[in-house]
Structure formats: C-alpha cells, structure tokens
Design a protein around this motif. Structure first.
Motif, PDB file in Angstrom:
ATOM      1  N   LEU A  44       7.918  10.686   6.326  1.00  0.00           N
ATOM      2  CA  LEU A  44       6.784   9.598   6.396  1.00  0.00           C
ATOM      3  C   LEU A  44       7.691   8.188   6.932  1.00  0.00           C
ATOM      4  N   ARG A  45       6.744   7.640   7.694  1.00  0.00           N
ATOM      5  CA  ARG A  45       7.301   6.317   8.445  1.00  0.00           C
ATOM      6  C   ARG A  45       6.010   5.492   8.539  1.00  0.00           C
ATOM      7  N   ILE A  46       6.336   4.208   8.398  1.00  0.00           N
ATOM      8  CA  ILE A  46       5.250   3.242   8.506  1.00  0.00           C
ATOM      9  C   ILE A  46       5.690   1.957   9.267  1.00  0.00           C
ATOM     10  N   ALA A  47       5.094   1.573  10.201  1.00  0.00           N
ATOM     11  CA  ALA A  47       5.248   0.437  11.116  1.00  0.00           C
ATOM     12  C   ALA A  47       4.195  -0.701  10.806  1.00  0.00           C
ATOM     13  N   LEU A  48       4.697  -1.829  10.622  1.00  0.00           N
ATOM     14  CA  LEU A  48       3.688  -2.932  10.693  1.00  0.00           C
ATOM     15  C   LEU A  48       4.035  -3.919  12.010  1.00  0.00           C
ATOM     16  N   ASN A  49       2.615  -4.323  12.328  1.00  0.00           N
ATOM     17  CA  ASN A  49       2.766  -5.401  13.420  1.00  0.00           C
ATOM     18  C   ASN A  49       1.921  -6.367  13.150  1.00  0.00           C
ATOM     19  N   ASP A  50       1.661  -7.283  14.336  1.00  0.00           N
ATOM     20  CA  ASP A  50       0.726  -8.493  14.049  1.00  0.00           C
ATOM     21  C   ASP A  50      -0.672  -8.142  14.127  1.00  0.00           C
ATOM     22  N   SER A  51      -1.083  -6.791  14.273  1.00  0.00           N
ATOM     23  CA  SER A  51      -2.403  -6.464  14.459  1.00  0.00           C
ATOM     24  C   SER A  51      -2.602  -5.192  13.608  1.00  0.00           C
ATOM     25  N   THR A  52      -1.709  -4.267  13.613  1.00  0.00           N
ATOM     26  CA  THR A  52      -1.898  -2.797  13.233  1.00  0.00           C
ATOM     27  C   THR A  52      -0.953  -2.409  12.436  1.00  0.00           C
ATOM     28  N   MET A  53      -1.348  -1.257  11.364  1.00  0.00           N
ATOM     29  CA  MET A  53      -0.223  -0.540  10.525  1.00  0.00           C
ATOM     30  C   MET A  53      -0.348   0.940  11.292  1.00  0.00           C
ATOM     31  N   ILE A  54       0.866   1.313  11.600  1.00  0.00           N
ATOM     32  CA  ILE A  54       1.178   2.799  11.942  1.00  0.00           C
ATOM     33  C   ILE A  54       1.616   3.527  11.041  1.00  0.00           C
ATOM     34  N   VAL A  55       0.961   4.855  10.874  1.00  0.00           N
ATOM     35  CA  VAL A  55       1.381   5.584   9.757  1.00  0.00           C
ATOM     36  C   VAL A  55       1.751   7.034  10.324  1.00  0.00           C
ATOM     37  N   ASN A  56       3.128   7.374  10.268  1.00  0.00           N
ATOM     38  CA  ASN A  56       3.594   8.610  11.024  1.00  0.00           C
ATOM     39  C   ASN A  56       4.029   9.711  10.145  1.00  0.00           C
ATOM     40  N   GLU A  57       3.274  10.888   9.761  1.00  0.00           N
ATOM     41  CA  GLU A  57       3.970  11.903   9.087  1.00  0.00           C
ATOM     42  C   GLU A  57       3.338  13.158   9.708  1.00  0.00           C
ATOM     43  N   MET A  58       2.467  13.864   9.225  1.00  0.00           N
ATOM     44  CA  MET A  58       2.131  15.054   9.790  1.00  0.00           C
ATOM     45  C   MET A  58       1.332  14.847  11.123  1.00  0.00           C
ATOM     46  N   GLU A  59       0.736  13.813  11.013  1.00  0.00           N
ATOM     47  CA  GLU A  59       0.081  13.245  12.126  1.00  0.00           C
ATOM     48  C   GLU A  59       0.068  11.717  12.268  1.00  0.00           C
ATOM     49  N   ARG A  60      -0.137  11.154  13.258  1.00  0.00           N
ATOM     50  CA  ARG A  60      -0.019   9.603  13.308  1.00  0.00           C
ATOM     51  C   ARG A  60      -1.477   8.917  13.234  1.00  0.00           C
ATOM     52  N   THR A  61      -1.680   7.951  12.370  1.00  0.00           N
ATOM     53  CA  THR A  61      -3.015   7.024  12.133  1.00  0.00           C
ATOM     54  C   THR A  61      -2.678   5.690  12.395  1.00  0.00           C
ATOM     55  N   VAL A  62      -3.658   4.883  12.699  1.00  0.00           N
ATOM     56  CA  VAL A  62      -3.331   3.441  13.097  1.00  0.00           C
ATOM     57  C   VAL A  62      -4.762   2.789  12.309  1.00  0.00           C
ATOM     58  N   ASP A  63      -4.217   1.503  11.358  1.00  0.00           N
ATOM     59  CA  ASP A  63      -5.258   1.146  10.834  1.00  0.00           C
ATOM     60  C   ASP A  63      -4.980  -0.548  11.149  1.00  0.00           C
ATOM     61  N   LEU A  64      -6.171  -1.208  11.032  1.00  0.00           N
ATOM     62  CA  LEU A  64      -6.201  -2.671  11.553  1.00  0.00           C
ATOM     63  C   LEU A  64      -5.650  -3.329  10.369  1.00  0.00           C
ATOM     64  N   VAL A  65      -4.499  -4.300  10.544  1.00  0.00           N
ATOM     65  CA  VAL A  65      -4.089  -5.116   9.679  1.00  0.00           C
ATOM     66  C   VAL A  65      -4.804  -6.606   9.554  1.00  0.00           C
ATOM     67  N   ASN A  66      -5.769  -6.808   8.406  1.00  0.00           N
ATOM     68  CA  ASN A  66      -6.585  -7.844   8.396  1.00  0.00           C
ATOM     69  C   ASN A  66      -5.719  -9.080   7.804  1.00  0.00           C
ATOM     70  N   ASN A  67      -5.008  -8.822   6.741  1.00  0.00           N
ATOM     71  CA  ASN A  67      -4.072 -10.033   6.167  1.00  0.00           C
ATOM     72  C   ASN A  67      -2.989  -9.503   5.568  1.00  0.00           C
ATOM     73  N   VAL A  68      -1.888 -10.261   5.799  1.00  0.00           N
ATOM     74  CA  VAL A  68      -0.688 -10.330   4.901  1.00  0.00           C
ATOM     75  C   VAL A  68      -0.479 -11.324   4.075  1.00  0.00           C
ATOM     76  N   GLU A  69      -0.301 -11.276   2.778  1.00  0.00           N
ATOM     77  CA  GLU A  69       0.074 -12.518   1.982  1.00  0.00           C
ATOM     78  C   GLU A  69       1.365 -12.272   1.148  1.00  0.00           C
ATOM     79  N   GLN A  70       2.254 -13.066   1.011  1.00  0.00           N
ATOM     80  CA  GLN A  70       3.339 -13.123   0.165  1.00  0.00           C
ATOM     81  C   GLN A  70       2.890 -13.706  -0.984  1.00  0.00           C
ATOM     82  N   THR A  71       2.804 -12.926  -2.092  1.00  0.00           N
ATOM     83  CA  THR A  71       2.349 -13.388  -3.556  1.00  0.00           C
ATOM     84  C   THR A  71       3.601 -13.878  -4.486  1.00  0.00           C
TER      85      THR A  71
END
Length: 425
Positions: free
Chosen positions: A314-341
């Motif tokens: 399992l590997r996860i990459a974040l950038n200024d617009s997407t989150m890329i998850v790579n395990e058995m297959e790769r998936t891409v999600d939109l990043v809507n917001n990142v907040e430091q709580t």
C-alpha cells in the motif's frame, strides 16, 4: 556410419572428461555482464532483458548456439564462434528470477531495472572446438527438424539450436530426448538431439557446477546471517528481514514513485472525476504535510517495511489536486480540502470516482522519523501505520520471498492505535 558418429562422441567425451578431472578444484574465471556493460554481441530484448542478439545479426564467420530456457531458474547459452579460421567458445549463465514492471514505453529507459541477476560469461579454454563442430555437423544440426514436426504429443521444449554456417542462419527447437528415445527407439532424430546435448553440456559441466556451488555457499551464508520470520520451505518460500535493505531491489520498488506518473490511465481517471468537481478552485495547499506515504508494520514492538508476496504494498500519494492510492490496483480521488486541525493532525477531504466525498485523518505520531497513523482512509474504523517515502530507509525491510507462486502474506502484530494516538506529539 552410425558407429563412426557415436565413436566420435565417445572419443570427445573421454577427452573432455580428462580435462574436467584435472580441473575439478580450479576456479573458472568469468565476466559479469552488468546493465552498463560494453557488449557488442548483446542487446536489450522487448521484455527488457539483456540477451545475445538474434542469430540473423551475427557478425561472425560461423556461429553455433545452444539456448536453454529452463523452468528451474536457469538461463544458459553455449556459444561457439569462428573468425578468420580461429574458434572461440563461451558459456553464459543467468539465474532467472526477475521483477515484473508494467512500464513498457521505453526499454532503454528502464533497462535492467527489474532484473535481479546478470549473465556470467565464461570462456571455454579446455576444449578442441574444431572437433566439437565436426561432431555437431555429423549429428546433422543443419538438417534436423523442429521436434513438433515429428512428435505430435505435447512436450516441454527448452532447447534451441541456432546457427550461422556458410552465411546461412537457421534454428530448431526440441525438448528432452529421453522420453521419445524410449518411445521410438528406431527414430535417429532423437538420438541426434541427445548426442548434441551431451556434447555441448560436457564442455560446460564444471562451470555450471561452480555457479551452483557459489549459489549454495551464498545461500548458506545468508541463512546464517539472516533473521527468518519463516524459514525456507521445499519450494524456497521464506519470510525474512533483509539486513541490506537499502541496496535491495525490493526496497527500490517499494519506494518508487513511478505510480504517481501522469500517464494515460491517470488522465482517464482525472477526466472521469471532473464531473464531480463542483467548481474551479485554487490548488490545495498541503502545507508541511508530507506527500508520499508507504505502509509501515509492527512486529514484536519494532517497525518494519514489508514487500508482500503479491508485489503490491500500500502506497498513498497526495498532491495539490488528487490522492493516488496504489495497492492491488491504482485509484485516483479528488482532494477537496486539507486542514491542519492541530499541530500534528491533518484532516483530508476527498471525492472518489463514484462521487462520494469523505474525510480521513493523518496523525503524525513521530514527525522526526516520518511515522503517521492514517485513520478512516477507506472506511470508518480503518487504521494503518504509514511512513513517508523520504524516511522509509530508517526501517528494516521484511521480504515475503516467493520464487514460484504467490504465498499467504505474513501476519504482523496489530498495533494498539488507541495508545499510539494517545501519545501523539
């Protein structure tokens, strides 16, 4: 004529046996053909492996090869060449475990990257190659058929004879002749196959024995020096802690960011996600949140990286617009917001390909070593230890070594996430 031919083989065998007996204790020198070698006879094939050029490209006056593609971890070539009346012979051997890579756009770009073992090239110095060629010609290598032309049953066919003689090139393929010789004792073709193999293998037996003696000694040393979590079984499967993980190809693959490349599949995923994008917005500011993460495991109170049997950590990459998850297959999600709580906690809001938005947390429990707990990343109540790609070198690597087929994954300890989060810095 038959007795004359087999008499020649017998004489050659006796001569070769004398050479072998006198040299049993000697070491045979070899050249290791590394990916950056200057090797005019070699090229990178379309699978990304360094091999001899096709026989049709031979620049020698005469060339005869036996190519062996064996399922028992051997890749061998026996080569005889002749130029200006002078013969030379070579034995190439390579263990055949290799690492799969999905990139196929540029063989040169990736050459050698996933190949664990290099060819060892031995020069044949104790053999009368002129006599060997005469024996091979007596066994009709220029006219022998492919085995499937005369043997209609299925068979394994690891042997290829390829040659350039009198300017003409040709090849034929056959399997182990022992079974067909018993089944069809009056068919001379199988006896020719058999004599060819015995003639050529006899030349390289001591070098082949040296290769596997070295392998055995190295394996014995590794077993003495290796911490096994699961000792090797009859098929070679084991789980162990790699003491030299920083130089390991498994570690290189684990920490590779190739999966984050903007390739065609990534662009297709992004296009599919655009319909879920509510409005044009500025790129997301991740602040000091690390971008690239690798799953971390715990065993007997210590942290470990893990190279799984299925080859898909399992590997996860974040950038200024997407989150890329790579395990058995790769998936891409939109990043809507990142907040430091809080000082060491980030809340990340994403939208998946179904248009479903959800939020998960990243708890930096040991920022100095790059360790975090990801919470609710894929479903409520899901937790995992993660480490930044930049700090991954700090942690030993556990390898689930599976040379033949996938094996069950090693079961690590389940961390006490409640305690880890209570100690959150």
């Amino acid at each position: 004529m038959k007795y004359q031919i087999f008499g020649s083989v017998l004489l050659l065998t006796i001569l070769l046996s004398l050479n072998v007996c006198s040299a049993q204790e000697r070491r045979y020198p070899f050249e290791e053909l590394k990916p950056d070698c200057v090797c005019p006879d070699m090229e990178w094939n379309n699978r990304g492996h360094l091999e001899l050029k096709d026989i049709s490209q031979s620049v020698h006056d005469l060339e005869i090869r036996l190519d062996v593609h064996a399922k028992w971890n051997n890749r061998m070539i026996i080569q005889i060449i002749k130029n200006a009346g002078k013969y030379e012979g070579y034995f190439y051997h390579k263990r055949t475990e290799s690492f799969y890579t999905p990139e196929k756009d540029s063989i040169i770009k990736y050459k050698g990257k996933w190949e664990k073992y290099n060819f060892k090239k031995f020069r044949l110095t104790d053999v009368n190659l002129d006599s060997v060629v005469k024996v091979l010609m007596a066994h009709q290598i220029t006219t022998l058929p492919y085995q499937n032309q005369i043997y209609k049953k299925g068979f394994l066919s690891p042997y290829f004879i390829r040659y350039k003689i009198d300017g003409k090139t040709r090849s034929f393929q056959f399997g182990s002749p022992e079974g067909p010789m018993r089944e069809f004792p009056d068919e001379p073709v199988y006896r020719h196959y058999d004599a060819i193999l015995k003639t050529l293998f006899k030349m390289v037996d001591p070098m082949y024995a040296q290769v596997w003696k070295d392998v055995q000694l190295q394996q014995e040393k590794e077993e003495r020096d290796t911490i096994f979590l699961k000792k090797p079984n009859a098929e070679g499967h084991s789980v162990y802690i790699d003491k030299n993980w920083k130089e390991s190809p498994y570690f290189a693959r684990l920490t590779s960011l190739d999966y984050t490349n903007t390739d065609k599949a990534y662009l297709v995923d992004i296009k599919a996600l655009q319909k879920h994008k509510k409005a044009e917005r500025q790129p997301i500011d991740l602040g000091e949140l690390p971008r690239n993460w690798i799953r971390l495991h715990m065993y007997k109170g210590k942290f470990y990286l893990y190279s799984p049997s299925n080859g898909s950590p399992l590997r996860i990459a974040l950038n200024d617009s997407t989150m890329i998850v790579n395990e058995m297959e790769r998936t891409v999600d939109l990043v809507n917001n990142v907040e430091q709580t809080s000082k060491y906690v980030y809340s990340v809001n994403v939208t998946n390909f179904k248009g479903q938005s959800y939020m998960f947390q990243i708890h930096l429990i040991d920022p100095a070593r790059g360790i975090a707990v990801f919470e609710n990343t894929f479903e409520k109540g899901w937790y995992s230890l993660m480490v930044t790609a930049e700090q991954a070198h700090r942690f030993p690597l556990v390898i689930n070594y599976t040379p033949n087929h996938m094996e069950p994954e090693f079961v690590f300890d389940t961390p006490d996430f409640k305690e880890l989060l209570s100690n959150e810095q």
